[in-house]
Design a protein around this motif. Structure first.
Motif, PDB file in Angstrom:
ATOM      1  N   THR A  26       6.407  -9.915   6.101  1.00  0.00           N
ATOM      2  CA  THR A  26       5.159 -10.645   6.323  1.00  0.00           C
ATOM      3  C   THR A  26       4.785 -10.654   7.801  1.00  0.00           C
ATOM      4  N   LEU A  27       5.777 -10.790   8.661  1.00  0.00           N
ATOM      5  CA  LEU A  27       5.528 -10.771  10.107  1.00  0.00           C
ATOM      6  C   LEU A  27       4.968  -9.413  10.527  1.00  0.00           C
ATOM      7  N   VAL A  28       5.514  -8.341  10.008  1.00  0.00           N
ATOM      8  CA  VAL A  28       5.023  -6.999  10.341  1.00  0.00           C
ATOM      9  C   VAL A  28       3.589  -6.830   9.855  1.00  0.00           C
ATOM     10  N   ARG A  29       3.300  -7.303   8.659  1.00  0.00           N
ATOM     11  CA  ARG A  29       1.937  -7.189   8.115  1.00  0.00           C
ATOM     12  C   ARG A  29       0.935  -7.986   8.948  1.00  0.00           C
ATOM     13  N   VAL A  30       1.330  -9.175   9.379  1.00  0.00           N
ATOM     14  CA  VAL A  30       0.451  -9.996  10.225  1.00  0.00           C
ATOM     15  C   VAL A  30       0.217  -9.301  11.560  1.00  0.00           C
ATOM     16  N   ILE A  31       1.253  -8.727  12.140  1.00  0.00           N
ATOM     17  CA  ILE A  31       1.099  -8.014  13.422  1.00  0.00           C
ATOM     18  C   ILE A  31       0.144  -6.837  13.260  1.00  0.00           C
ATOM     19  N   VAL A  32       0.298  -6.069  12.195  1.00  0.00           N
ATOM     20  CA  VAL A  32      -0.603  -4.928  11.957  1.00  0.00           C
ATOM     21  C   VAL A  32      -2.037  -5.411  11.775  1.00  0.00           C
ATOM     22  N   ALA A  52       1.196   6.613  10.384  1.00  0.00           N
ATOM     23  CA  ALA A  52       2.576   6.341   9.985  1.00  0.00           C
ATOM     24  C   ALA A  52       2.792   6.738   8.527  1.00  0.00           C
ATOM     25  N   TRP A  53       1.808   6.520   7.678  1.00  0.00           N
ATOM     26  CA  TRP A  53       1.881   6.875   6.265  1.00  0.00           C
ATOM     27  C   TRP A  53       2.127   8.388   6.116  1.00  0.00           C
ATOM     28  N   VAL A  54       1.475   9.171   6.947  1.00  0.00           N
ATOM     29  CA  VAL A  54       1.588  10.618   6.877  1.00  0.00           C
ATOM     30  C   VAL A  54       2.883  11.123   7.524  1.00  0.00           C
ATOM     31  N   VAL A  76       0.845  -1.184   0.000  1.00  0.00           N
ATOM     32  CA  VAL A  76       0.000   0.000   0.000  1.00  0.00           C
ATOM     33  C   VAL A  76       0.891   1.249   0.000  1.00  0.00           C
ATOM     34  N   ALA A  77       1.463   1.570   1.147  1.00  0.00           N
ATOM     35  CA  ALA A  77       2.261   2.796   1.255  1.00  0.00           C
ATOM     36  C   ALA A  77       3.710   2.527   1.625  1.00  0.00           C
ATOM     37  N   GLY A  78       4.070   1.293   1.893  1.00  0.00           N
ATOM     38  CA  GLY A  78       5.440   0.969   2.249  1.00  0.00           C
ATOM     39  C   GLY A  78       5.749   1.075   3.724  1.00  0.00           C
ATOM     40  N   VAL A  79       4.734   1.295   4.554  1.00  0.00           N
ATOM     41  CA  VAL A  79       4.952   1.432   5.992  1.00  0.00           C
ATOM     42  C   VAL A  79       5.458   0.122   6.588  1.00  0.00           C
ATOM     43  N   ALA A 128       6.804  -2.464   5.025  1.00  0.00           N
ATOM     44  CA  ALA A 128       8.087  -2.822   4.429  1.00  0.00           C
ATOM     45  C   ALA A 128       9.211  -1.996   5.044  1.00  0.00           C
ATOM     46  N   GLY A 129       8.981  -0.721   5.260  1.00  0.00           N
ATOM     47  CA  GLY A 129       9.980   0.138   5.888  1.00  0.00           C
ATOM     48  C   GLY A 129      10.245  -0.247   7.330  1.00  0.00           C
ATOM     49  N   ALA A 130       9.190  -0.566   8.068  1.00  0.00           N
ATOM     50  CA  ALA A 130       9.355  -0.981   9.467  1.00  0.00           C
ATOM     51  C   ALA A 130      10.103  -2.298   9.545  1.00  0.00           C
ATOM     52  N   ALA A 131       9.799  -3.225   8.645  1.00  0.00           N
ATOM     53  CA  ALA A 131      10.488  -4.518   8.632  1.00  0.00           C
ATOM     54  C   ALA A 131      11.970  -4.336   8.335  1.00  0.00           C
ATOM     55  N   GLU A 132      12.280  -3.483   7.382  1.00  0.00           N
ATOM     56  CA  GLU A 132      13.676  -3.216   7.041  1.00  0.00           C
ATOM     57  C   GLU A 132      14.400  -2.563   8.214  1.00  0.00           C
ATOM     58  N   TYR A 133      13.754  -1.621   8.878  1.00  0.00           N
ATOM     59  CA  TYR A 133      14.334  -0.922  10.023  1.00  0.00           C
ATOM     60  C   TYR A 133      14.607  -1.884  11.183  1.00  0.00           C
ATOM     61  N   LEU A 134      13.646  -2.792  11.426  1.00  0.00           N
ATOM     62  CA  LEU A 134      13.768  -3.733  12.539  1.00  0.00           C
ATOM     63  C   LEU A 134      14.574  -4.976  12.180  1.00  0.00           C
ATOM     64  N   GLY A 135      14.796  -5.197  10.887  1.00  0.00           N
ATOM     65  CA  GLY A 135      15.559  -6.366  10.457  1.00  0.00           C
ATOM     66  C   GLY A 135      14.776  -7.657  10.545  1.00  0.00           C
ATOM     67  N   ILE A 136      13.451  -7.579  10.318  1.00  0.00           N
ATOM     68  CA  ILE A 136      12.605  -8.776  10.355  1.00  0.00           C
ATOM     69  C   ILE A 136      11.852  -8.902   9.035  1.00  0.00           C
ATOM     70  N   ASP A 137      11.167 -10.006   8.863  1.00  0.00           N
ATOM     71  CA  ASP A 137      10.424 -10.273   7.636  1.00  0.00           C
ATOM     72  C   ASP A 137       9.193  -9.372   7.543  1.00  0.00           C
TER      73      ASP A 137
END
Length: 87
Positions: free
Chosen positions: A35-41, A59-61, A19-22, A24-33
């Motif tokens: 998919t895990l971030v998307r499931v948590i959200v 977060a998008w804004v 959608v907005a990359g939120v 994906a950006g959080a996963a990259e920052y935290l060093g995790i997958d």
């Protein structure tokens, strides 16, 4: 992403975004997958009755896109300040 001094910076990713990359950006920052971030959200959104969706939108804004120095919120505030200074 790093800021050139070796410290990590949270940005909305252009790669792997759905959608907005939120997430994906959080996963990259935290060093995790991502998919895990998307499931948590998704789980937080369901459990809290939509608060996770509101957090995602906030977060998008607030988080700048990869390659940008400012966020959508920063740009909006700057435009309003420029408009009010021009009166």
């Amino acid at each position: 992403m790093s800021d050139g001094t070796g410290s990590k910076v949270l940005v909305r990713s252009r790669e792997g975004r759905m959608v907005a990359g939120v997430c994906a950006g959080a996963a990259e920052y935290l060093g995790i997958d991502v998919t895990l971030v998307r499931v948590i959200v998704a789980v937080v959104s369901v459990i809290t009755g939509g608060a996770g969706v509101l957090a995602y939108l906030a977060a998008w804004v607030i988080i700048p896109e990869e390659g940008e120095k400012t966020s959508i919120a920063d740009n909006t505030v700057a435009q309003k300040q420029d408009a009010s200074a021009g009166r």
